[in-house]
Design a protein around this motif. Structure first.
Motif, PDB file in Angstrom:
ATOM      1  N   ASN A  10       0.215  13.830  -7.711  1.00 40.97           N
ATOM      2  CA  ASN A  10       1.578  14.228  -8.038  1.00 40.97           C
ATOM      3  C   ASN A  10       1.574  15.041  -9.331  1.00 40.97           C
ATOM      4  OD1 ASN A  10       4.477  14.259  -8.276  1.00 40.97           O
ATOM      5  ND2 ASN A  10       4.305  12.576  -9.747  1.00 40.97           N
ATOM      6  N   SER A  35       4.326  16.146 -10.837  1.00 43.89           N
ATOM      7  CA  SER A  35       5.652  15.906 -11.436  1.00 43.89           C
ATOM      8  C   SER A  35       6.637  17.016 -11.122  1.00 43.89           C
ATOM      9  CB  SER A  35       5.596  15.665 -12.951  1.00 43.89           C
ATOM     10  OG  SER A  35       5.273  16.837 -13.687  1.00 43.89           O
ATOM     11  N   LEU A  75       7.802  13.867  -1.567  1.00 42.92           N
ATOM     12  CA  LEU A  75       7.299  12.563  -2.000  1.00 42.92           C
ATOM     13  C   LEU A  75       7.826  11.448  -1.097  1.00 42.92           C
ATOM     14  CD1 LEU A  75       7.726  12.963  -5.868  1.00 42.92           C
ATOM     15  CD2 LEU A  75       5.618  13.189  -4.539  1.00 42.92           C
ATOM     16  N   ASN A  87       5.616   8.979   1.259  1.00 42.02           N
ATOM     17  CA  ASN A  87       5.693   7.529   1.081  1.00 42.02           C
ATOM     18  C   ASN A  87       6.049   6.824   2.387  1.00 42.02           C
ATOM     19  OD1 ASN A  87       5.671   5.161  -0.696  1.00 42.02           O
ATOM     20  ND2 ASN A  87       7.867   5.095  -0.332  1.00 42.02           N
ATOM     21  N   TRP A 142      -1.624   6.882  -5.115  1.00 42.01           N
ATOM     22  CA  TRP A 142      -0.934   7.947  -5.833  1.00 42.01           C
ATOM     23  C   TRP A 142      -1.670   8.185  -7.149  1.00 42.01           C
ATOM     24  CZ3 TRP A 142       3.057  10.521  -3.543  1.00 42.01           C
ATOM     25  CH2 TRP A 142       3.704   9.887  -2.475  1.00 42.01           C
ATOM     26  N   GLU A 152      -1.926  10.606 -10.767  1.00 36.44           N
ATOM     27  CA  GLU A 152      -1.341  11.575 -11.689  1.00 36.44           C
ATOM     28  C   GLU A 152      -2.363  11.935 -12.759  1.00 36.44           C
ATOM     29  OE1 GLU A 152       3.422  10.543 -11.346  1.00 36.44           O
ATOM     30  OE2 GLU A 152       2.324   9.843 -13.111  1.00 36.44           O
ATOM     31  N   VAL A 172      -0.962   5.337 -10.055  1.00 36.21           N
ATOM     32  CA  VAL A 172       0.432   4.938 -10.274  1.00 36.21           C
ATOM     33  C   VAL A 172       1.020   4.439  -8.956  1.00 36.21           C
ATOM     34  CG1 VAL A 172       0.790   6.540 -12.181  1.00 36.21           C
ATOM     35  CG2 VAL A 172       1.226   7.301  -9.857  1.00 36.21           C
ATOM     36  N   TYR A 226       4.401   4.464  -6.285  1.00 33.39           N
ATOM     37  CA  TYR A 226       5.407   5.438  -5.860  1.00 33.39           C
ATOM     38  C   TYR A 226       6.671   5.351  -6.709  1.00 33.39           C
ATOM     39  CZ  TYR A 226       9.038   7.627  -3.018  1.00 33.39           C
ATOM     40  OH  TYR A 226      10.093   8.403  -2.572  1.00 33.39           O
ATOM     41  N   ASN A 266       7.066   4.655  -9.667  1.00 38.83           N
ATOM     42  CA  ASN A 266       6.887   5.100 -11.050  1.00 38.83           C
ATOM     43  C   ASN A 266       6.422   6.549 -11.169  1.00 38.83           C
ATOM     44  OD1 ASN A 266       7.550   2.505 -12.037  1.00 38.83           O
ATOM     45  ND2 ASN A 266       5.444   1.809 -11.756  1.00 38.83           N
ATOM     46  N   LEU A 267       6.426   7.283 -10.068  1.00 39.54           N
ATOM     47  CA  LEU A 267       5.981   8.675 -10.119  1.00 39.54           C
ATOM     48  C   LEU A 267       6.833   9.503 -11.081  1.00 39.54           C
ATOM     49  CD1 LEU A 267       5.430   9.447  -6.317  1.00 39.54           C
ATOM     50  CD2 LEU A 267       3.648   9.118  -8.050  1.00 39.54           C
ATOM     51  N   LYS A 268       6.186  10.346 -11.850  1.00 37.00           N
ATOM     52  CA  LYS A 268       6.922  11.268 -12.722  1.00 37.00           C
ATOM     53  C   LYS A 268       7.492  12.394 -11.861  1.00 37.00           C
ATOM     54  CE  LYS A 268       4.405  10.366 -17.017  1.00 37.00           C
ATOM     55  NZ  LYS A 268       3.654   9.178 -16.537  1.00 37.00           N
ATOM     56  N   ARG A 269       8.751  12.724 -12.093  1.00 37.33           N
ATOM     57  CA  ARG A 269       9.451  13.676 -11.223  1.00 37.33           C
ATOM     58  C   ARG A 269      10.206  14.763 -11.989  1.00 37.33           C
ATOM     59  NH1 ARG A 269      10.779  10.988  -5.996  1.00 37.33           N
ATOM     60  NH2 ARG A 269       9.767   8.944  -5.973  1.00 37.33           N
TER      61      ARG A 269
END
Length: 292
Positions: free
Chosen positions: A41, A43, A50, A54, A66, A68, A83, A85, A87-90
């Motif tokens: 990911n 971000s 995403l 998922n 996942w 990062e 990480v 899902y 908590n993924l940076k977006r």
């Protein structure tokens, strides 16, 4: 080429239909292999991409990891961070950290795919299987043979969809009968305003979603005039463009693309391939950054 007598497969998934079809079919095609799935990911992936990945991960029991990228000070390479899902940076946080270190990415400065995808996925795969102890499955179809690495016969990259003669029509037939579908057209997929997308795709996105360019515009205005220590070629190109670096072809800014989108043009679709050099030139990673 797939390693002989080696039953370890690393599958990097990009949240596109071809890539995910390959992921689903690998256990069918290679039932006696150990298969590890991962997605990197940046971000700046589309939320829809995403979400789709998922849902597929859960429905098809991929047990996907996942990943990062974590950037560090100079002389320390990027490292992978596992990480969840949720908590993924977006919001572009990872991407912006890379921009501060390497500058604005564009066709002359392609660090983004290298550092936020290729390097962290390779290091993660090495940590699972050991270096050079696995084959890498890449989701290119038989009708994308022109995108195959020239050195694939001498490394551990292989193309299962090509081996099984899967083209876009066969892929579409496969997904027609699946319970999960991508909620956006392909031209919007993955990194939302990637510089590798064609001008037509970028203009269409800005026409339909005007706010999609805000983050990219902010990055140009914040970092586009900042030289990068130790990168003379980057700084020279900046000077050639009146002291400004941008993401897009011809040193175009988001404002330039918005102005272009106000003029009459044929919008991008998933059904047609255009052949205008002005509007449709794009890099290979435009439909999902290629790794390995």
């Amino acid at each position: 080429m797939k390693l002989e007598n080696n039953k370890n497969i690393f599958c990097s998934v990009s949240a596109g239909y071809s890539s995910v079809m390959m992921a689903i079919m690998l256990p069918v095609w290679f039932p006696d292999h150990k298969i590890i799935y991962a997605m990197a990911n940046t971000s700046k992936e589309r939320n829809e991409s995403l979400h789709f990945m998922n849902e597929c991960n859960k429905h098809y029991n991929l047990n996907m990891t996942w990943i990062e990228a974590e950037f560090h000070e100079k002389k320390i390479g990027v490292t992978p961070k596992i990480v969840e899902y949720k908590n993924l940076k977006r919001k572009g946080e990872i991407f912006e950290t890379g921009i501060r270190k390497f500058g604005i990415p564009n066709k002359e400065n392609k660090w983004c795919n290298r550092d936020m995808k290729l390097e962290v996925l390779r290091k993660y795969a090495d940590s699972i299987f050991g270096k050079d102890n696995y084959s890498v499955a890449v989701g290119l179809r038989i009708d994308e043979i022109d995108r195959v690495r020239k050195d694939y016969k001498t490394n551990n990259v292989f193309y299962p969809l090509m081996d099984y003669k899967i083209d876009s029509k066969e892929r579409n037939r496969f997904w027609k009968n699946q319970p999960i579908q991508i909620s956006i057209p392909a031209y919007k997929g993955n990194c939302d305003m990637c510089f590798a997308k064609s001008n037509r795709k970028l203009m269409t996105i800005l026409k339909e979603e005007p706010n999609m360019g805000d983050w990219w515009d902010k990055m140009i205005k914040t970092y586009g005039e900042v030289p990068i220590k130790g990168k003379p070629s980057y700084n020279e190109l900046m000077e050639q463009n009146n002291g400004l670096q941008t993401f897009y072809r011809g040193y175009r800014t988001i404002e330039d693309l918005v102005r272009m989108a106000k003029q009459p043009f044929t919008r991008a679709t998933d059904e047609y391939i255009y052949e205008s050099d002005l509007f449709d030139l794009e890099e290979n990673c435009a439909s999902g950054c290629q790794v390995f």
